[in-house]
Design a protein around this motif. Sequence first.
Motif, PDB file in Angstrom:
ATOM      1  N   ASP A   8       0.840  -1.251  -0.090  1.00  0.00           N
ATOM      2  CA  ASP A   8       0.017  -0.028   0.116  1.00  0.00           C
ATOM      3  C   ASP A   8       0.751   1.180   0.112  1.00  0.00           C
ATOM      4  N   ARG A   9       1.976   1.136   0.337  1.00  0.00           N
ATOM      5  CA  ARG A   9       3.143   2.307   0.535  1.00  0.00           C
ATOM      6  C   ARG A   9       4.146   2.314  -0.786  1.00  0.00           C
ATOM      7  N   ILE A  11       5.404   2.971  -4.336  1.00  0.00           N
ATOM      8  CA  ILE A  11       5.117   3.907  -5.487  1.00  0.00           C
ATOM      9  C   ILE A  11       5.798   3.596  -6.660  1.00  0.00           C
ATOM     10  N   LEU A  12       6.226   2.362  -6.865  1.00  0.00           N
ATOM     11  CA  LEU A  12       7.248   1.778  -8.012  1.00  0.00           C
ATOM     12  C   LEU A  12       8.300   2.752  -8.561  1.00  0.00           C
ATOM     13  N   CYS A  13       8.906   3.403  -7.417  1.00  0.00           N
ATOM     14  CA  CYS A  13      10.052   4.367  -7.755  1.00  0.00           C
ATOM     15  C   CYS A  13      11.335   3.719  -8.182  1.00  0.00           C
ATOM     16  N   HIS A  14      11.582   2.487  -7.848  1.00  0.00           N
ATOM     17  CA  HIS A  14      12.667   1.932  -8.204  1.00  0.00           C
ATOM     18  C   HIS A  14      13.919   2.172  -7.392  1.00  0.00           C
ATOM     19  N   VAL A  17      15.700  -0.734  -6.060  1.00  0.00           N
ATOM     20  CA  VAL A  17      16.480  -1.719  -7.172  1.00  0.00           C
ATOM     21  C   VAL A  17      17.901  -0.992  -7.309  1.00  0.00           C
ATOM     22  N   ALA A  33       4.997  -3.977 -11.004  1.00  0.00           N
ATOM     23  CA  ALA A  33       3.587  -3.275 -10.995  1.00  0.00           C
ATOM     24  C   ALA A  33       2.512  -4.244 -11.813  1.00  0.00           C
ATOM     25  N   ASP A  36      -0.952  -1.141 -13.849  1.00  0.00           N
ATOM     26  CA  ASP A  36      -0.902   0.183 -13.822  1.00  0.00           C
ATOM     27  C   ASP A  36      -1.742   0.498 -12.502  1.00  0.00           C
ATOM     28  N   ARG A  37      -2.039  -0.408 -11.654  1.00  0.00           N
ATOM     29  CA  ARG A  37      -2.756  -0.110 -10.471  1.00  0.00           C
ATOM     30  C   ARG A  37      -2.102  -0.312  -9.105  1.00  0.00           C
ATOM     31  N   ALA A  38      -1.369  -1.197  -9.168  1.00  0.00           N
ATOM     32  CA  ALA A  38      -0.504  -1.424  -7.843  1.00  0.00           C
ATOM     33  C   ALA A  38       0.773  -2.154  -8.032  1.00  0.00           C
ATOM     34  N   CYS A  39       1.788  -2.162  -6.978  1.00  0.00           N
ATOM     35  CA  CYS A  39       3.095  -2.834  -7.385  1.00  0.00           C
ATOM     36  C   CYS A  39       3.390  -3.094  -5.972  1.00  0.00           C
ATOM     37  N   THR A 118       9.196   5.830   0.864  1.00  0.00           N
ATOM     38  CA  THR A 118       7.627   5.822   1.589  1.00  0.00           C
ATOM     39  C   THR A 118       7.691   4.901   2.503  1.00  0.00           C
TER      40      THR A 118
ATOM     41  N   ARG B 181       6.412  10.186   1.202  1.00  0.00           N
ATOM     42  CA  ARG B 181       6.623   9.841   2.651  1.00  0.00           C
ATOM     43  C   ARG B 181       6.012  10.565   3.541  1.00  0.00           C
ATOM     44  N   LEU B 184       2.037   9.858   3.235  1.00  0.00           N
ATOM     45  CA  LEU B 184       1.728   8.667   3.663  1.00  0.00           C
ATOM     46  C   LEU B 184       1.479   8.547   5.423  1.00  0.00           C
ATOM     47  N   TRP B 205      -2.523   6.165  -6.594  1.00  0.00           N
ATOM     48  CA  TRP B 205      -2.761   5.020  -5.949  1.00  0.00           C
ATOM     49  C   TRP B 205      -2.875   5.460  -4.322  1.00  0.00           C
TER      50      TRP B 205
END
Lengths: 152, 681
Positions: A8-9, A11-14, A17, A33, A36-39, A118, B181, B184, B205
Amino acid sequence: MEIYADSDRCILCHACVVACERVHGEARISVEAVRDRACVPVACHQCDAAPCAIVCPSGALAQEASTVAFDAEKCTRCGLCIIACPLGAVDLDTVSMIQRCDLCPDREVPVCVLTCPTEALILGDRFEETKEMRRRAALRIAQSHAVGRERA
Amino acid sequence: MADEKLVPTVCPYCALGCGFYIKLEEGGTGIEYMLDHPTNEGALCPKGNAALEILSHPDRLRFPLLRTEGGWKRISWDEALERLAEEIKKTIKVHGPGALGFLGSAKCTNEENYLFQKMARLLGSKNVDCCARRCHSPTIPALNRAFGAACMTNPISDLENSGCIFVIGSNFAENHPLVARWALRAKDRGAKIVVADPRLTPTTWLADLHLQINLGTDVALLNGMMNVIIEEGLYDRKFVGERTVGFEELEEKVRGFTPKRAADITGVSTGAIVRAARIYARSPASAIIYSMGITQHSHGTNNVSACADLALICGHLGRSGAGLYPLRGQNNVQGACDMGVLADFYPGSVSVNDAEGIRRIEEAWGATSLPIGMGMTAETMPVAAGDGNLRFLYVVGEDIVNSDSASSRGRKELANLDFMAVQEIFMTETAEMADLVLPAAAWAEKEGSYTSSERRVQWSPKAIEPPGEARSDLSTIVRLANLLGLPFDYAGPEEVLAEIGKMVKSYAGITRERAEGRGGVIWPCPFLDHPGTPILHRDEFCAPQGRARIVPVDYLPPDEERSLDYPLLLTTGRIGLHYNAGSMTRRSISLMKRAPELFVEVNPQDADRWGIVDGDLVEVKTRRGEVWARGRVTTRQEAGVIFMPFHFPQTNTITSDVIDPEARIPEFKVAACRIGKMKGV
């Protein structure tokens, strides 16, 4: 100790990684992902009865107290660990090494957790962390009931 | 670990001013996280993690280069600066100082920007500007009019205390990830997040309520929300009565914007508009976050005014958890504006039409006739070059060829200049067009202060040496000014900062020592012992009688609409792995391998209609021209809208060049277009 991911937190920012790759040469965490709705970030769960260690025929991967140790000299690159891991969190790199999250042993907190903008990645004891995740989930559900999780 | 050294630094990418350490060790540099930084608490986005990759990049410019018939020729610094000074003198002599153009850089330090505009204005040129023109130029007139101060009102971390975060025209989860951050954290404490965005993004999201509005209909949404708030009596009567003027005009204006009318224009339901209005108005402290989705329109200034009006009528200003957050783009765009690298302002927000203010600056600088009146902006300089009114252009750290709208036209116009000098870290598309290219030190290779979006002034020390003969922009500007006969005598950036303190009131108490402390100082800091001012407008606004002005605005549609020939609308924006025109991130291996090429997002309905399959090469055509990009079929946009990021040079060749009449920002966000599958591939 292991790395938990709160989808839930994420944001697919990578960031996790890129940070992992910077430190280890290859990224041992990935983020996927869905429509395009969640990851969700996926990394080694440091299983208690780790399938990768169970299937390892040469003893290169061996279960220790709370993690799986890796001895590069014993590794034959057979790849059974890759097949066994239910999360796809084990990989072989182009040289010789098994790529599997080692929780950054030189640090108190792994870089993916440190860098996560996040706080979606959490390092912790599973019982403590799941308690915290339950608390957050309960709060969210309660709020949703209060106001209605409505979308336009 | 004894041979390891940690040098604190400020991230060179977006304007959040995140801190980290550059680790110097045998065999190279590394990153260490700065856990006690007040904005990012150690965390970094992918670009921050990749920041050091550009420092040692083989493409770095190492020597001054002069264009000759046989290609680029390496010359010495002395030759380069003498040539540059000679060209400036020649232009002044033949065409007058009005033919000189100076584009400063929102990536350079405050000290460099201050000296750059000082040099330009002492030479008699009004034509000083920077890339703020293309991001938040509407914020400046609109918020100056409303609050008397054009900047973010509260610190990023204060979002944690909000009861409602209303996001409009910002995809912060991708572009300013550290904002997520704090948003949230607020959500953990029960806050509601409402996001108005035509696209479904990682920011949406996080939302409790997503208003997927039609492109460019922000004012209709905001007026509709204000209609509900006033009709239902949810506005803050006390705040409106004591601290604002102009409420009656607004009441009159929004009366016609019923939720029904707003819903018809925006394409979201009346229920959602009413709900968003109630959530925002009723929460004890609500914040508004906006960014390019608000500003990059032909009515960008109106959009910003409407955001300010919403905050004002609800009294969500001047206290913790409330506020208006224009998220800035470049690491020092706030600083460059404070330093007066703007065609409409001298340092310290002294208007170029304020004769008395300019006389005081003349006194301080020992000058006699500083130019008065509006200069050419970043957008008008290329046009003036095309017309022959601008003959010389000096660009520091900006890739204007890629970042300008309808950029193929700009390219032709710039070619008409007598002389263009570009000071850069890489051979950008703009530098390729120059007559003289000067190699610059990147952020970690020089020292100076940067002002983040939250007005936080932080000193960034030098960590490593620049490559080859590259120099700090400060030393280049000082040497050039001296060759031009200007008495620039500064031992280092701290002396420049001391002079800035005398010229810019809000910086008066900021010294190198204070800016070096963890997290620096948040201006206004009017004297040395002043702690800084994280939250603005607590007791009064910097406007007449301390009252803010509510400025009612009308809804205006975007300039380009769908037509038979151009049945779709193109909108542009950023993605998390790239940055602006891409001259840095496109040279960063770890980012490029995850986002290697330009793409265009197309809704499945549109994809079906034009025969496009995911992964096809797609031709996108607007009235300015056509480009191709890799097609991505996705429901992130509704049918009829396509999206392209602008980090690759092609995108801005086709964006609209219609500008906001007041702020002169182009309408990057809406262009009518058509698409088709590329033939022959």
